[in-house]
Design an enzyme around this catalytic site. Structure first.
Site, PDB file in Angstrom:
ATOM      1  N   ARG A 284     -69.843 -37.341  40.905  1.00 17.99           N
ATOM      2  CA  ARG A 284     -70.499 -36.840  40.385  1.00 17.99           C
ATOM      3  C   ARG A 284     -69.146 -35.429  39.825  1.00 17.99           C
ATOM      4  NH1 ARG A 284     -71.250 -34.164  46.398  1.00 17.99           N
ATOM      5  NH2 ARG A 284     -71.647 -36.381  46.836  1.00 17.99           N
TER       6      ARG A 284
ATOM      7  N   GLU B 197     -66.325 -38.710  43.727  1.00 21.43           N
ATOM      8  CA  GLU B 197     -65.994 -38.571  42.958  1.00 21.43           C
ATOM      9  C   GLU B 197     -67.137 -39.215  41.608  1.00 21.43           C
ATOM     10  OE1 GLU B 197     -66.581 -42.277  43.210  1.00 21.43           O
ATOM     11  OE2 GLU B 197     -66.053 -41.325  44.482  1.00 21.43           O
TER      12      GLU B 197
ATOM     13  N   LYS C 232     -73.072 -43.319  36.166  1.00 20.79           N
ATOM     14  CA  LYS C 232     -71.334 -43.548  36.274  1.00 20.79           C
ATOM     15  C   LYS C 232     -70.672 -45.206  36.404  1.00 20.79           C
ATOM     16  CE  LYS C 232     -69.742 -43.286  41.113  1.00 20.79           C
ATOM     17  NZ  LYS C 232     -69.945 -43.030  42.237  1.00 20.79           N
TER      18      LYS C 232
ATOM     19  N   ASP D  58     -63.908 -47.734  43.884  1.00 21.94           N
ATOM     20  CA  ASP D  58     -63.591 -47.332  44.634  1.00 21.94           C
ATOM     21  C   ASP D  58     -63.121 -46.848  45.610  1.00 21.94           C
ATOM     22  OD1 ASP D  58     -63.432 -44.379  44.581  1.00 21.94           O
ATOM     23  OD2 ASP D  58     -65.500 -44.508  45.815  1.00 21.94           O
TER      24      ASP D  58
ATOM     25  N   ASP E  30     -63.366 -38.478  47.585  1.00 24.41           N
ATOM     26  CA  ASP E  30     -64.468 -40.038  47.543  1.00 24.41           C
ATOM     27  C   ASP E  30     -65.984 -39.611  47.305  1.00 24.41           C
ATOM     28  OD1 ASP E  30     -65.378 -42.454  47.889  1.00 24.41           O
ATOM     29  OD2 ASP E  30     -65.854 -41.820  50.595  1.00 24.41           O
TER      30      ASP E  30
ATOM     31  N   ASP F  54     -69.710 -49.866  41.454  1.00 25.51           N
ATOM     32  CA  ASP F  54     -69.927 -48.573  42.003  1.00 25.51           C
ATOM     33  C   ASP F  54     -69.503 -48.204  40.758  1.00 25.51           C
ATOM     34  OD1 ASP F  54     -70.194 -46.725  43.142  1.00 25.51           O
ATOM     35  OD2 ASP F  54     -67.795 -46.182  43.053  1.00 25.51           O
TER      36      ASP F  54
ATOM     37  N   LYS G 159     -61.517 -44.758  52.124  1.00 21.26           N
ATOM     38  CA  LYS G 159     -62.392 -45.606  52.727  1.00 21.26           C
ATOM     39  C   LYS G 159     -62.350 -46.221  53.443  1.00 21.26           C
ATOM     40  CE  LYS G 159     -66.174 -45.664  48.251  1.00 21.26           C
ATOM     41  NZ  LYS G 159     -67.362 -44.728  49.299  1.00 21.26           N
TER      42      LYS G 159
END
Length: 526
Positions: free
Chosen positions: A337, A335, A251, A256, A333, A274, A263
């Protein structure tokens, strides 16, 4: 007599709880000096427990010993290889960090219980996260060298340096602020570090290529940012032509914010890490190539930022992934996946690897399940792959804990009224498990042609695969599936809150060393 130490200003020595010295110290330090050290340790109340340290000054100068000697406890004698590795890591880390604080610049390190562990622990402990500070405010650099050698082993001082430098590379990527580690800068770092390694090819894809591949799921995340997305693809061809590769997918969200599903501000700065999964797989490839393992490996990392804007994906939008499946974006959020869905399908369908492992800082829920800082969660369809990864994690002291990859959790991810899938189940229960089973749906050879839920063929009847209502439940994927798959949710190990032994505050770079060790062992048996 001691030797080869005249050019050093400090030395790390190991001592056991019973008062005996390490093999190297016993061979290379005279009995007279060892007795003097013992007496000073006794006077100071030092018991030799693991990680206990005492710095002695001016001992053995007449025999060429450095002016500073950090004597570090090794605890009891090691019981096995894992124990010897960890004792050496801890002792070397404590010793070099203590001596650096005392101003030492050139340190000789007793290899103690394990050469690989000693160099690994020292190199990890000396990592400096301060590259953006002005020179006068940076931690001084320290040079390290081995003092002594041990009996023959595949793991040596040099392999320890490779493992540790790989993790430190991942740490550097993860610690960099988002404005200093955009998708473009990430790929430039990868190219720079890997450019001189044999059998390595680095390919950087741009938006046009991603659009051409119809990676709508990946694009849906990238659309909110003005920073150009990148799709990093790295090949290491150390094996035979035609041999199936090991595939590693990471990833790569370089920042993020949560997107439109923003968030909370507290702690959001940590979301520069992230891309920890992308950092770890890139670093693992570096280590694998440096070791020149006889194995083929492909690494892919979808890279972008997740930001809110007038171009950002909105909750309720539906996107279409590369495999043609539609996904309702309930929560922007969730994201990771989304970008991994396309990367997993591309990697598995294009390269058809024998094993595919994705690494992702995917869910906060894994921290609820396992706590913070110890285990990463692993989901896999293969008992054998689990055993191999678990053993690698034990050797690296970078442990994994197996979690259930079960279709029970899939129902929550297919409840959309308007799409094939939904990217968030809407409740917090089992969130990491749900994310894992969602990802599995996009691995070609598993969700489309795998064993879960399909009818039993005539040739499979009577085999001990485990049967529920006439369907195979994937007892062991090694025999039935084309690809062994594992998802590692590493959100709970991405960041260290403080310095401890060879752990340094900030991005951890884990589990890069575990993946390198897994590949090393795998290259022997394939």
């Amino acid at each position: 007599m001691s030797n080869n130490l005249s050019s050093f200003d400090a030395l790390v020595l190991g001592v056991y709880k019973d008062g005996s010295f390490s093999e190297t110290a016993t061979k290379k330090i005279t009995e007279k000096i060892r007795q003097t050290i013992k007496q000073q340790l006794q006077c100071a109340g030092v018991k030799g427990k693991l990680g206990e340290v005492r710095v002695l000054y001016g001992i053995g100068s007449e025999e060429g010993l450095p002016s500073q000697i950090a004597v570090v406890g090794l605890g009891t004698k090691p019981e096995n290889e894992r124990d010897s590795l960890e004792k050496a890591r801890v002792a070397a880390a404590v010793g070099v960090r203590t001596l650096r604080n005392q101003g030492a610049k050139n340190i000789a390190i007793d290899v103690m219980t394990n050469e690989h562990g000693a160099s690994e622990g020292a190199t990890l402990a000396l990592f400096k996260p301060d590259r953006l500070k002005s020179a006068q405010n940076q931690i001084p650099s320290v040079k390290i060298s081995p003092f002594g050698t041990l009996s023959s082993s595949d793991l040596t001082w040099e392999t320890g340096l490779i493992y540790a430098n790989a993790q430190n590379f991942a740490r550097t990527l993860g610690n960099s602020p988002a404005n200093h580690m955009t998708p473009t800068i990430f790929t430039e770092n990868a190219k720079s570090v890997l450019k001189d390694l044999p059998n390595v090819e680095v390919i950087v894809r741009d938006r046009d290529w991603v659009e051409g591949k119809k990676m709508g799921s990946f694009l849906s995340v990238a659309n909110g940012s003005d920073e150009p997305l990148k799709f990093l693809e790295i090949h290491y061809r150390g094996g035979k032509d035609g041999d199936k590769p090991l595939a590693l997918v990471g990833k790569g969200i370089t920042f993020d914010s949560g997107g439109i599903s923003l968030k909370p501000p507290a702690g959001m700065s940590e979301m520069k890490i992230d891309m920890g999964g992308g950092a770890a797989v890139t670093a693992a490839l570096y280590g694998i190539a440096k070791l020149e393992l006889p194995i083929n490996v492909v690494v892919t990392v979808p890279l972008c930022e997740n930001l809110p804007s007038g171009h950002a994906t909105k909750p309720g939008d539906v996107v279409v992934a590369m495999n043609g499946k539609s996904i309702e974006v309930d929560n922007t959020d969730a994201e990771g996946r989304l970008i991994l869905a396309d990367a997993l399908y591309y990697t598995s369908s294009t390269f058809q690897p024998h094993s595919l492992i994705d690494l992702a800082t995917l869910t906060g829920a894994i921290g609820v399940a396992l706590g913070i800082g110890k285990y990463a969660g692993i989901y896999t369809n293969s008992d054998k792959l689990w055993e191999q990864l678990a053993e690698a994690g034990k050797i690296a002291n970078d442990p994994l804990w197996r979690m259930p990859l079960d279709d029970f959790y899939l129902k929550s991810m297919t409840k959309s009224d308007v799409a094939d899938y939904i990217n968030s189940s809407g409740n917090k229960y089992g969130s990491s498990c749900k994310a894992a089973i969602f990802l599995k749906e996009f691995v070609y050879g598993l969700s489309d042609e795998g064993t879960v839920g399909r009818d039993i063929t005539d040739t499979e009847k009577g085999k001990d695969y485990g049967i529920i209502e006439g369907n195979i439940i994937d007892k062991d994927a090694d025999e039935l599936n084309k690809i062994r798959y594992a998802h590692i949710d590493m959100a709970c190990i991405m960041n260290a809150s403080e310095d401890s032994y060879y752990n340094v505050k900030g991005a951890t770079g884990r589990p890069a060393r575990s993946i390198i060790e897994f590949a090393r062992k795998l290259s022997r048996v394939r």
